[in-house]
Design an enzyme around this catalytic site. Structure first.
Site, PDB file in Angstrom:
ATOM      1  N   ARG A 194      21.717  41.997  40.094  1.00 12.79           N
ATOM      2  CA  ARG A 194      22.558  41.090  40.629  1.00 12.79           C
ATOM      3  C   ARG A 194      23.090  41.842  42.210  1.00 12.79           C
ATOM      4  NH1 ARG A 194      24.626  37.303  37.648  1.00 12.79           N
ATOM      5  NH2 ARG A 194      26.908  37.731  38.543  1.00 12.79           N
TER       6      ARG A 194
ATOM      7  N   HIS B 225      24.413  39.850  46.231  1.00 12.21           N
ATOM      8  CA  HIS B 225      26.005  39.569  46.827  1.00 12.21           C
ATOM      9  C   HIS B 225      25.111  39.877  48.545  1.00 12.21           C
ATOM     10  CE1 HIS B 225      27.626  38.691  43.192  1.00 12.21           C
ATOM     11  NE2 HIS B 225      27.141  39.541  42.860  1.00 12.21           N
TER      12      HIS B 225
ATOM     13  N   SER C 268      37.002  36.202  42.962  1.00  8.13           N
ATOM     14  CA  SER C 268      37.978  35.525  42.863  1.00  8.13           C
ATOM     15  C   SER C 268      38.913  36.200  42.082  1.00  8.13           C
ATOM     16  CB  SER C 268      37.373  34.133  41.868  1.00  8.13           C
ATOM     17  OG  SER C 268      37.052  34.835  40.718  1.00  8.13           O
ATOM     18  N   THR C 269      40.020  35.971  41.728  1.00  9.61           N
ATOM     19  CA  THR C 269      40.873  37.175  40.708  1.00  9.61           C
ATOM     20  C   THR C 269      40.056  37.167  39.173  1.00  9.61           C
ATOM     21  OG1 THR C 269      42.338  34.945  40.230  1.00  9.61           O
ATOM     22  CG2 THR C 269      43.430  36.177  41.320  1.00  9.61           C
TER      23      THR C 269
ATOM     24  N   ASN D  80      36.909  37.116  38.699  1.00 10.47           N
ATOM     25  CA  ASN D  80      36.114  38.805  38.908  1.00 10.47           C
ATOM     26  C   ASN D  80      36.499  39.464  38.795  1.00 10.47           C
ATOM     27  OD1 ASN D  80      34.922  36.200  41.936  1.00 10.47           O
ATOM     28  ND2 ASN D  80      33.730  36.293  40.029  1.00 10.47           N
TER      29      ASN D  80
ATOM     30  N   ASP E  94      28.287  30.571  45.202  1.00  6.93           N
ATOM     31  CA  ASP E  94      27.753  30.398  44.122  1.00  6.93           C
ATOM     32  C   ASP E  94      26.454  30.960  44.283  1.00  6.93           C
ATOM     33  OD1 ASP E  94      28.425  31.240  41.427  1.00  6.93           O
ATOM     34  OD2 ASP E  94      28.609  29.289  41.086  1.00  6.93           O
TER      35      ASP E  94
ATOM     36  N   ARG F 159      30.021  23.244  47.059  1.00  6.25           N
ATOM     37  CA  ARG F 159      29.975  24.707  46.477  1.00  6.25           C
ATOM     38  C   ARG F 159      28.259  24.741  46.129  1.00  6.25           C
ATOM     39  NH1 ARG F 159      32.490  25.961  41.422  1.00  6.25           N
ATOM     40  NH2 ARG F 159      31.291  28.304  40.463  1.00  6.25           N
TER      41      ARG F 159
ATOM     42  N   GLU G 231      36.923  16.259  50.159  1.00  2.00           N
ATOM     43  CA  GLU G 231      35.194  15.741  48.749  1.00  2.00           C
ATOM     44  C   GLU G 231      34.574  16.270  48.802  1.00  2.00           C
ATOM     45  OE1 GLU G 231      34.471  12.080  49.963  1.00  2.00           O
ATOM     46  OE2 GLU G 231      36.484  12.185  50.342  1.00  2.00           O
TER      47      GLU G 231
HETATM   48  C1  IPE Z   1      33.237  31.595  41.760  1.00  2.00           C
HETATM   49  O1  IPE Z   1      32.280  31.613  41.722  1.00  2.00           O
HETATM   50  C2  IPE Z   1      34.376  32.007  42.129  1.00  2.00           C
HETATM   51  C3  IPE Z   1      33.286  32.550  43.888  1.00  2.00           C
HETATM   52  C4  IPE Z   1      32.063  31.654  44.076  1.00  2.00           C
HETATM   53  C5  IPE Z   1      33.365  33.852  44.633  1.00  2.00           C
HETATM   54  P1  IPE Z   1      31.823  32.594  39.736  1.00  2.00           P
HETATM   55  O2  IPE Z   1      30.750  32.052  39.705  1.00  2.00           O
HETATM   56  O3  IPE Z   1      32.973  32.986  39.516  1.00  2.00           O
HETATM   57  O4  IPE Z   1      32.801  31.319  38.766  1.00  2.00           O
HETATM   58  P2  IPE Z   1      32.715  30.685  37.779  1.00  2.00           P
HETATM   59  O5  IPE Z   1      32.293  31.542  37.007  1.00  2.00           O
HETATM   60  O6  IPE Z   1      31.200  30.241  37.095  1.00  2.00           O
HETATM   61  O7  IPE Z   1      33.399  29.428  37.474  1.00  2.00           O
HETATM   62  C1  IPE Z   2      29.139  33.935  43.677  1.00  2.00           C
HETATM   63  O1  IPE Z   2      27.884  34.152  43.054  1.00  2.00           O
HETATM   64  C2  IPE Z   2      29.902  35.134  44.283  1.00  2.00           C
HETATM   65  C3  IPE Z   2      31.167  35.663  43.433  1.00  2.00           C
HETATM   66  C4  IPE Z   2      31.738  35.253  42.602  1.00  2.00           C
HETATM   67  C5  IPE Z   2      31.631  37.310  43.721  1.00  2.00           C
HETATM   68  P1  IPE Z   2      27.630  34.847  41.736  1.00  2.00           P
HETATM   69  O2  IPE Z   2      27.529  36.279  40.710  1.00  2.00           O
HETATM   70  O3  IPE Z   2      28.347  34.023  40.612  1.00  2.00           O
HETATM   71  O4  IPE Z   2      25.752  34.656  40.835  1.00  2.00           O
HETATM   72  P2  IPE Z   2      25.734  33.798  39.590  1.00  2.00           P
HETATM   73  O5  IPE Z   2      26.710  32.528  39.600  1.00  2.00           O
HETATM   74  O6  IPE Z   2      25.993  34.779  38.665  1.00  2.00           O
HETATM   75  O7  IPE Z   2      24.669  33.049  40.307  1.00  2.00           O
HETATM   76 MG    MG Z   3      28.686  32.572  39.809  1.00  2.00          MG
END
Ligand code: IPE
Ligand code: IPE
Ligand code: MG
Length: 242
Positions: A32, A36, A64-65, A67, A19, A187, A206
């Site tokens: 953004r 990635h 994730s589902t 996303n 994340d 995380r 853990e």
């Molecule tokens: C969780 O991160 C999913 C992935 C890392 C692929 P998100 O950024 O989507 O989670 P939330 O929305 O902050 O809970």
């Molecule tokens: C995690 O990074 C990757 C995915 C969820 C696909 P984010 O894209 O959620 O990054 P933040 O949380 O917005 O910084």
């Molecule tokens: Mg995120």
């Protein structure tokens, strides 16, 4: 550090919620999607390090589902970076004994990303040294519901019996049935929640949270997480070791 860890308590299965890619990019004034890209570029070194310290399996939450709620443009970039990751690394994964698994419903992914994922799984299926489980269009609830539906379908076909279902036999309906439970969940980015990741497999994991954004998460930071893990006293409902 690698040597120091070897003598300690190394987790067998580590799961990563990668994340903070968006915030990493924003901090640098970048779009953004470049977060990635940077995230995918970290993967190879981390995989090597996982293997070097004796971890046997690593699950990475890539999409994730939930996303799908993001702008289509961001999704398209992310899928393309994942495709490129496999394209660039598939030969090394094959050669170094890594088995690739993909957990999640692949049907909804762009064809090129889906194809290279399936090809990577197929070409590495006889590897045994290390398992790289990519969780893509993955949801913990989706996995459990799909497992329940497959079990019910087997019952209707006379292949399974509700009275014989137990926690062990249920596993065979999960996306990655032969992976052991997660020992350590990491995380990044300072968020402290599961976000629908590996709900069944995390039962006794853990949890280690680090404020570092995923594109900055390097081998040293992983070592810190492993160090924290090695000092935990896992009790599994018993009395543990003091
Ligand atoms: C969780 O991160 C999913 C992935 C890392 C692929 P998100 O950024 O989507 O989670 P939330 O929305 O902050 O809970
Ligand atoms: C995690 O990074 C990757 C995915 C969820 C696909 P984010 O894209 O959620 O990054 P933040 O949380 O917005 O910084
Ligand atoms: Mg995120």
């Amino acid at each position: 550090m690698v040597e120091a860890l070897e003598s300690r308590n190394v987790p067998t299965h580590v799961a990563f919620i990668m994340d903070g890619n968006g915030r990493w990019a924003k901090k640098r004034g970048l779009p953004r999607h470049l977060g990635h890209r940077a995230a995918c570029e970290r993967l190879n070194a981390l995989l090597r390090h996982c293997k070097a310290v004796g971890i046997k399996a690593a699950s990475f939450f890539a999409f994730s589902t939930e996303n799908w709620n993001r702008p289509q443009e961001e999704i398209d970039h992310l899928m393309e970076y994942l495709r490129l990751f496999f394209e660039r690394n598939i030969d090394e994964l094959i050669q170094d004994g890594t088995r690739v698994l993909v957990s999640g419903e692949l049907g909804r992914l762009p064809e090129a990303t889906r194809d290279i994922c399936l090809e990577s799984v197929e070409k590495t299926k006889d590897n045994h040294d290390f398992t790289f489980n990519v969780c893509l269009n993955y949801g913990g609830r989706d996995e459990i519901v799909k497992a329940a539906a497959s079990f019910a379908a087997d019952c209707l076909k006379g292949l399974a019996n509700p009275e014989e279902l137990n926690e062990g036999s249920f596993r065979k309906y999960l996306f990655a049935p032969d992976l052991p439970d997660v020992d350590l969940l990491v995380r990044t980015s300072g968020e402290e929640r599961i976000s629908n990741f590996l709900l069944y497999e995390l039962a006794y994991a853990e949890f280690v949270f680090t404020p570092v954004y995923w594109p900055d998460f390097d081998e040293r930071e992983l070592d810190r997480c492993l160090d924290t893990y090695s000092k935990r006293n896992r009790r599994f409902g018993g009395l543990g070791n003091g």
